[in-house]
Design an enzyme around this catalytic site. Structure first.
Site, short mmCIF file in Angstrom:
data_model
loop_
_atom_site.label_atom_id
_atom_site.label_comp_id
_atom_site.label_asym_id
_atom_site.label_seq_id
_atom_site.Cartn_x
_atom_site.Cartn_y
_atom_site.Cartn_z
N SER A 161 0.81 -1.22 0.00
CA SER A 161 0.00 0.00 0.00
C SER A 161 0.85 1.27 0.00
O SER A 161 1.90 1.33 0.64
CB SER A 161 -0.87 -0.01 1.25
OG SER A 161 -1.43 1.26 1.48
N GLU A 163 0.14 3.65 1.71
CA GLU A 163 0.20 4.08 3.12
C GLU A 163 1.58 3.84 3.70
O GLU A 163 1.96 4.47 4.69
CB GLU A 163 -0.85 3.32 3.93
CG GLU A 163 -2.26 3.83 3.78
CD GLU A 163 -2.44 5.24 4.32
OE1 GLU A 163 -2.29 5.44 5.53
OE2 GLU A 163 -2.73 6.16 3.53
N TYR A 184 -1.76 -0.05 10.72
CA TYR A 184 -2.01 -0.73 9.43
C TYR A 184 -0.79 -0.58 8.52
O TYR A 184 -0.30 -1.56 7.94
CB TYR A 184 -3.25 -0.10 8.77
CG TYR A 184 -3.40 -0.44 7.29
CD1 TYR A 184 -3.95 -1.65 6.89
CD2 TYR A 184 -2.98 0.45 6.29
CE1 TYR A 184 -4.08 -1.97 5.54
CE2 TYR A 184 -3.10 0.14 4.95
CZ TYR A 184 -3.66 -1.07 4.57
OH TYR A 184 -3.79 -1.37 3.24
P1 NDP Z 1 -11.35 -4.82 1.57
O1 NDP Z 1 -11.36 -4.28 2.95
O2 NDP Z 1 -12.49 -4.50 0.65
O3 NDP Z 1 -11.21 -6.42 1.61
C1 NDP Z 1 -10.40 -7.04 2.56
C2 NDP Z 1 -10.60 -8.54 2.44
O4 NDP Z 1 -9.82 -9.21 3.45
C3 NDP Z 1 -12.06 -8.99 2.66
O5 NDP Z 1 -12.32 -10.07 1.81
C4 NDP Z 1 -12.03 -9.45 4.11
O6 NDP Z 1 -13.05 -10.38 4.42
C5 NDP Z 1 -10.66 -10.12 4.13
N1 NDP Z 1 -10.17 -10.34 5.49
C6 NDP Z 1 -10.10 -9.47 6.51
N2 NDP Z 1 -9.58 -10.05 7.60
C7 NDP Z 1 -9.31 -11.33 7.26
C8 NDP Z 1 -8.78 -12.44 7.95
N3 NDP Z 1 -8.42 -12.35 9.23
N4 NDP Z 1 -8.63 -13.61 7.29
C9 NDP Z 1 -9.01 -13.72 6.01
N5 NDP Z 1 -9.54 -12.72 5.30
C10 NDP Z 1 -9.69 -11.53 5.92
O7 NDP Z 1 -9.97 -4.35 0.91
P2 NDP Z 1 -9.64 -4.01 -0.61
O8 NDP Z 1 -10.25 -5.02 -1.48
O9 NDP Z 1 -9.88 -2.58 -0.86
O10 NDP Z 1 -8.06 -4.18 -0.62
C11 NDP Z 1 -7.44 -5.44 -0.91
C12 NDP Z 1 -6.03 -5.47 -0.34
O11 NDP Z 1 -5.29 -4.41 -0.92
C13 NDP Z 1 -5.95 -5.25 1.17
O12 NDP Z 1 -4.85 -6.00 1.64
C14 NDP Z 1 -5.65 -3.76 1.31
O13 NDP Z 1 -4.99 -3.52 2.54
C15 NDP Z 1 -4.78 -3.54 0.10
N6 NDP Z 1 -4.80 -2.22 -0.47
C16 NDP Z 1 -5.96 -1.65 -0.84
C17 NDP Z 1 -5.96 -0.43 -1.46
C18 NDP Z 1 -7.23 0.24 -1.88
O14 NDP Z 1 -7.19 1.45 -2.17
N7 NDP Z 1 -8.35 -0.46 -1.96
C19 NDP Z 1 -4.70 0.29 -1.77
C20 NDP Z 1 -3.51 -0.46 -1.35
C21 NDP Z 1 -3.57 -1.65 -0.74
P3 NDP Z 1 -14.55 -9.88 4.81
O15 NDP Z 1 -15.25 -9.60 3.51
O16 NDP Z 1 -15.09 -11.02 5.55
O17 NDP Z 1 -14.40 -8.62 5.63
P1 GDR Z 2 -6.97 5.59 3.29
O1 GDR Z 2 -8.49 5.69 2.82
O2 GDR Z 2 -6.80 5.88 4.71
O3 GDR Z 2 -6.18 6.42 2.33
O4 GDR Z 2 -6.68 4.03 3.08
P2 GDR Z 2 -9.75 6.40 3.50
O5 GDR Z 2 -10.76 6.53 2.42
O6 GDR Z 2 -10.16 5.74 4.75
O7 GDR Z 2 -9.19 7.86 3.89
C1 GDR Z 2 -8.69 8.76 2.90
C2 GDR Z 2 -8.50 10.13 3.54
O8 GDR Z 2 -9.78 10.69 3.84
C3 GDR Z 2 -9.73 11.27 5.13
N1 GDR Z 2 -11.09 11.33 5.72
C4 GDR Z 2 -11.87 10.29 6.01
N2 GDR Z 2 -11.67 8.95 5.87
C5 GDR Z 2 -12.66 8.10 6.25
N3 GDR Z 2 -12.51 6.79 6.09
N4 GDR Z 2 -13.83 8.57 6.79
C6 GDR Z 2 -14.07 9.91 6.97
O9 GDR Z 2 -15.13 10.29 7.45
C7 GDR Z 2 -13.05 10.81 6.55
N5 GDR Z 2 -12.93 12.16 6.54
C8 GDR Z 2 -11.76 12.46 6.02
C9 GDR Z 2 -8.78 10.37 5.91
O10 GDR Z 2 -8.32 11.01 7.09
C10 GDR Z 2 -7.72 10.12 4.85
O11 GDR Z 2 -6.80 11.15 4.85
C11 GDR Z 2 -7.13 3.34 1.93
C12 GDR Z 2 -7.39 1.89 2.34
O12 GDR Z 2 -7.98 1.22 1.26
C13 GDR Z 2 -6.09 1.19 2.69
O13 GDR Z 2 -6.34 -0.20 2.90
C14 GDR Z 2 -5.11 1.37 1.53
O14 GDR Z 2 -3.90 0.76 1.85
C15 GDR Z 2 -4.91 2.84 1.24
O15 GDR Z 2 -6.16 3.42 0.91
C16 GDR Z 2 -3.97 3.07 0.08
#
Ligand code: NDP
Ligand code: GDR
Length: 372
Positions: A161, A163, A184
């Site tokens: 990520s 992050e 995280y």
């Molecule tokens: P989601 O939160 O939508 O999905 C996470 C998945 O992990 C779900 O299927 C969840 O299951 C599963 N999960 C959570 N805990 C466990 C566990 N203990 N054992 C097995 N499975 C588990 O995330 P995204 O699809 O958005 O992201 C996919 C991956 O990419 C993640 O690792 C995230 O950290 C990473 N990532 C995401 C980004 C983004 O912008 N979306 C950017 C960079 C990295 P359940 O449905 O049951 O909750």
């Molecule tokens: P992020 O995504 O932390 O970048 O992680 P998120 O959408 O949670 O936050 C983005 C930015 O928005 C600000 N923010 C808020 N965020 C949330 N969730 N709710 C609010 O009400 C709100 N108001 C302002 C946050 O402070 C932050 O700056 C996502 C996840 O998908 C991670 O798993 C992944 O690794 C990174 O993107 C890349």
């Protein structure tokens, strides 16, 4: 299932009389097999669609929950009792349970493993740091170990990520130092280095995708983009008036999840494993997202948004903007959906959803305060 080794006794080499030309039987090549953790999440569903379209058999590991958690996959599911053609299969496992990971890797023997499972909410990771570290960090190590010990060479993708860059200023590339700002992010840094170490120590084909934020209509509703577009839809049809948010000045490089899963797959198709930043190379603040989403629906965000301190994080990541030169050059990858089109796609989807919700509220089946 595991790909069968090619049986040379059936091939042209076994022809006794080399002068006789035979037409080899048209046996289709064995289908590739992928194992996906986090298959029920946003990325898991898009990746599964993508892999099925490429002809893969896809096995997904899902965790047990008290309610069904497969809504994002329902359109792909074929009941194996009804059709033998089911190409997506789901199995119970958990990243916190090494034995379950080992068992499924050993019995499925996939060609490729995509580790997408995570407690992926940054703010929540401050509330449950221990659990987050276990699943995101150590969970990845458990899966790498299962892959290493399997009696077959398996290619491994780790969902890293942006992050991880945390407070290091943009633009961020593969050579930018990490400075994580949440439990995280620190756990993702651990997973990143476990992956690098397994590649170096055991010659594993293991890749880190360092993906910047990617969104879609399937994004979880407590991430800021989807929280905004859900609110826009509900405000537009009269189901709510206010939206409470935290820090509006944070900037993110937001892309479309459907584009990003292709980059994951491309990494595992290269001759050599490596680490890749995947990003649009365009950055916008949360406020700019608000302006675009409310504006597209003909609303002014300032009439509806209020700040609630509880959504601020103890440490924030202020500014992310990726430099994905390497992915564009080596993977020949580039995003297809830009920022404005992403906002429109999400608002259009959530407007339709809100209209359906409104019908239920008007018919007395649902309370207007109740989020689905
Ligand atoms: P989601 O939160 O939508 O999905 C996470 C998945 O992990 C779900 O299927 C969840 O299951 C599963 N999960 C959570 N805990 C466990 C566990 N203990 N054992 C097995 N499975 C588990 O995330 P995204 O699809 O958005 O992201 C996919 C991956 O990419 C993640 O690792 C995230 O950290 C990473 N990532 C995401 C980004 C983004 O912008 N979306 C950017 C960079 C990295 P359940 O449905 O049951 O909750
Ligand atoms: P992020 O995504 O932390 O970048 O992680 P998120 O959408 O949670 O936050 C983005 C930015 O928005 C600000 N923010 C808020 N965020 C949330 N969730 N709710 C609010 O009400 C709100 N108001 C302002 C946050 O402070 C932050 O700056 C996502 C996840 O998908 C991670 O798993 C992944 O690794 C990174 O993107 C890349």
């Amino acid at each position: 299932m595991a790909t069968a080794p090619s049986d040379k006794s059936n091939g042209p080499e076994s022809t006794k009389d080399s002068a006789v030309t035979t037409i080899p039987p048209s046996i289709p090549p064995p289908r590739k097999v992928a194992l996906v953790t986090g298959i029920t999440g946003q990325d898991g569903s898009y990746l599964t669609e993508f892999l099925l379209s490429k002809g893969y058999d896809v096995h997904g590991l899902i965790r047990r929950s008290s309610n069904f958690n497969t809504a994002r996959l329902d359109h792909l599911y074929v009941d194996p009792h009804i059709s033998s053609k089911a190409r997506m299969k789901l199995h119970y496992a958990d990243l916190s349970d090494a034995s379950s990971l080992r068992r499924w890797v050993d019995s499925i023997l996939p060609d490729e493993v995509y580790n997408l499972a995570a407690q992926s909410h940054v703010a929540v990771s401050f509330e449950i740091p221990d659990y987050t570290a276990d699943v995101v960090g150590t969970g990845s190590l458990r899966l790498l170990e299962a892959v290493r010990l399997a009696p077959k060479s398996i290619r491994y993708y780790q969902a890293g990520s942006s992050e991880m860059f945390g407070s290091t200023p943009p633009p961020q590339s593969e050579s930018t130092p990490f400075h994580p700002r949440s439990p995280y992010a620190a756990a993702k840094v651990a997973a990143h280095w476990y992956t690098v170490n397994y590649r170096e120590a055991y010659d594993l084909f293991a890749c880190n995708g360092i993906l910047f934020n990617h969104e879609s209509p399937r994004r979880g509703e407590n991430f800021v983009t989807r929280k905004i577009t859900r609110a826009v839809g509900r405000i537009k049809v009269g189901l709510q008036t206010k939206l409470f948010l935290g820090n509006l000045s944070a900037a993110r490089d937001w892309g479309f999840a459907g584009d990003y899963v292709e980059a994951m797959w491309l990494m595992l198709q290269q001759d050599k494993p490596g680490d890749y930043v995947v990003a649009t190379e365009e950055s916008h603040t949360v406020e700019e997202f608000l302006y675009a989403a409310f504006g597209y629906a003909g609303l002014d965000w300032k009439d509806h948004v209020e700040i609630d301190k509880k959504y601020f994080r103890p440490t924030e990541v202020d500014s992310l903007k990726g430099d994905s030169t390497k992915a564009r050059r080596e993977l020949k990858w580039k995003p297809k959906v830009g920022f404005q089109d992403l906002v429109k796609m999400m608002v259009d989807h959530d407007l339709e959803l809100a209209k359906k919700e409104k019908v239920l509220v008007d018919a007395g089946y649902r309370d207007s305060q109740q989020q689905p």
